[in-house]
Design an enzyme around this catalytic site. Structure first.
Site, mmCIF file in Angstrom:
data_model
loop_
_atom_site.group_PDB
_atom_site.id
_atom_site.type_symbol
_atom_site.label_atom_id
_atom_site.label_comp_id
_atom_site.label_asym_id
_atom_site.label_seq_id
_atom_site.Cartn_x
_atom_site.Cartn_y
_atom_site.Cartn_z
ATOM 1 N N LYS A 88 38.099 37.673 -6.935
ATOM 2 C CA LYS A 88 38.850 37.264 -8.132
ATOM 3 C C LYS A 88 38.417 35.858 -8.567
ATOM 4 C CE LYS A 88 42.602 40.416 -7.028
ATOM 5 N NZ LYS A 88 43.947 40.675 -6.507
ATOM 6 N N GLN A 137 48.834 37.756 -3.683
ATOM 7 C CA GLN A 137 48.041 38.851 -3.118
ATOM 8 C C GLN A 137 48.887 39.629 -2.107
ATOM 9 O OE1 GLN A 137 45.018 39.698 -4.226
ATOM 10 N NE2 GLN A 137 44.865 41.419 -2.832
ATOM 11 N N ASP A 159 49.440 40.559 -12.800
ATOM 12 C CA ASP A 159 49.297 41.771 -11.990
ATOM 13 C C ASP A 159 50.039 42.952 -12.625
ATOM 14 O OD1 ASP A 159 47.720 41.792 -9.696
ATOM 15 O OD2 ASP A 159 49.188 40.664 -8.524
HETATM 16 N N1 GUN Z 1 46.682 44.145 -3.075
HETATM 17 C C1 GUN Z 1 45.963 45.247 -3.372
HETATM 18 N N2 GUN Z 1 45.775 45.345 -4.704
HETATM 19 C C2 GUN Z 1 46.390 44.288 -5.266
HETATM 20 C C3 GUN Z 1 46.533 43.836 -6.599
HETATM 21 O O1 GUN Z 1 46.083 44.448 -7.567
HETATM 22 N N3 GUN Z 1 47.231 42.685 -6.760
HETATM 23 C C4 GUN Z 1 47.784 42.006 -5.723
HETATM 24 N N4 GUN Z 1 48.465 40.893 -5.996
HETATM 25 N N5 GUN Z 1 47.661 42.403 -4.469
HETATM 26 C C5 GUN Z 1 46.966 43.533 -4.238
#
Ligand code: GUN
Length: 294
Positions: A52, A96, A119
């Site tokens: 990211k 996350q 998200d």
């Molecule tokens: N863990 C797995 N996929 C995601 C996601 O799209 N966002 C977040 N914040 N955590 C994750």
């Protein structure tokens, strides 16, 4: 059979975003800023957050990672979220997942200001999605829709089977596929671990979206000739073939399913790269005040 090249589309979308950012900067506006809270040292989470940050660089965004050990308390995390909610320089942020067991994930999700919830996990964004209002769409479903759209895959009137009912993928992608839109307008069936005769539903599907997290679940006998298969699975399995010591396995038995398909996504290189790009898109929209006015 045509392979859906998520990596290629993701690169194109990142270039589009980067061009938009340079336009904003030329107009005297600040660069979009994405922050991420990362708890502990889970290998998957570390990798995702690193990807990211890299994508932020490629898009011309500012990024900040706030790290905590997995001994962090819920109160400390809520405090960090309150600070990010109040920080005018931060356009959007994510926490996350997964989080350690002693932390209530839902409480954390709901603490994020929905206007910064890039998200798309906050109940306000989820609710707005389900009734077709502008909102931050969760990243994987948005990435899937972008792939279907860019490959001009017919979804109107199509039988779409979604395998999996998670809040992050199954439910929102089912919502999007049934929405009055292009892509959308599909007849959607959601199958899950308690569904009887999943194979029968799949065999009638024009589009299968597999998001169960069971490697190789979708086999050739479950897929009709000419179907489109979108594989969301990313299970890490040990491997001696890679430097990292593991490789990603999709939910689809790719080798045997692919020859029957009109379109199919590979793992890796299909949905995965699009997921991160969708987060970038949401951050751009947040910075522009395009969904919720600033
Ligand atoms: N863990 C797995 N996929 C995601 C996601 O799209 N966002 C977040 N914040 N955590 C994750």
């Amino acid at each position: 059979m045509e392979l859906i090249d998520g990596k290629k589309i993701a690169d194109v979308v990142k270039q589009e975003i980067a061009a938009e950012v340079e336009k904003m900067v030329a107009e005297g506006r600040k660069r979009p800023h994405l922050a991420a809270i990362l708890v502990g040292h889970d290998g998957g989470s570390e990798t995702y957050v690193a990807h990211k940050v890299k994508a932020c660089d490629q898009c011309g965004f500012k990024s900040t990672v706030i790290r905590y050990e997995d001994t962090v308390t819920e109160a400390e995390l809520l405090d960090a979220i309150a600070k990010l909610n109040a920080d005018d320089d931060v356009d959007g942020f994510i926490v996350q997942l997964p989080l350690p067991k002693h932390i209530d994930e839902q409480k954390i999700i709901e603490a994020v200001d929905y206007r910064k919830d890039v998200d798309g996990f906050h109940p306000i964004n989820v609710g707005r999605l389900s009734i077709g209002l502008p909102c931050f769409l969760s990243a994987t479903p948005q990435g899937i829709m972008e792939l279907l759209g860019r490959y001009n895959i017919k979804t109107k009137g199509a039988n779409c089977v979604v395998l999996g009912r998670s809040n992050i993928v199954g439910k929102p992608v089912a919502s999007l596929m049934m929405q009055k839109a292009q892509p959308g307008d599909a007849t959607v069936t959601v199958c899950h671990s308690r569904t009887e005769n999943i194979a029968e539903y799949c065999r009638k599907a024009d589009i299968i979206i597999a998001a169960l997290g069971v490697p190789g679940f979708v086999t050739a006998d479950m897929v009709k000739e000419g179907a489109t298969v979108i594989d969301v699975g990313t299970t890490r399995v040990p491997s001696t073939e890679t430097k990292s010591g593991f490789k990603l396995k999709g939910d689809v038995d790719f080798e045997n399913v692919a020859p029957k398909c009109a379109y199919i996504t590979p793992v890796p290189g299909g949905v995965g790269p699009m997921t991160i790009v969708s987060l970038m898109k949401n951050t751009l929209l947040a910075a522009q005040g395009a969904i919720y006015k600033k």
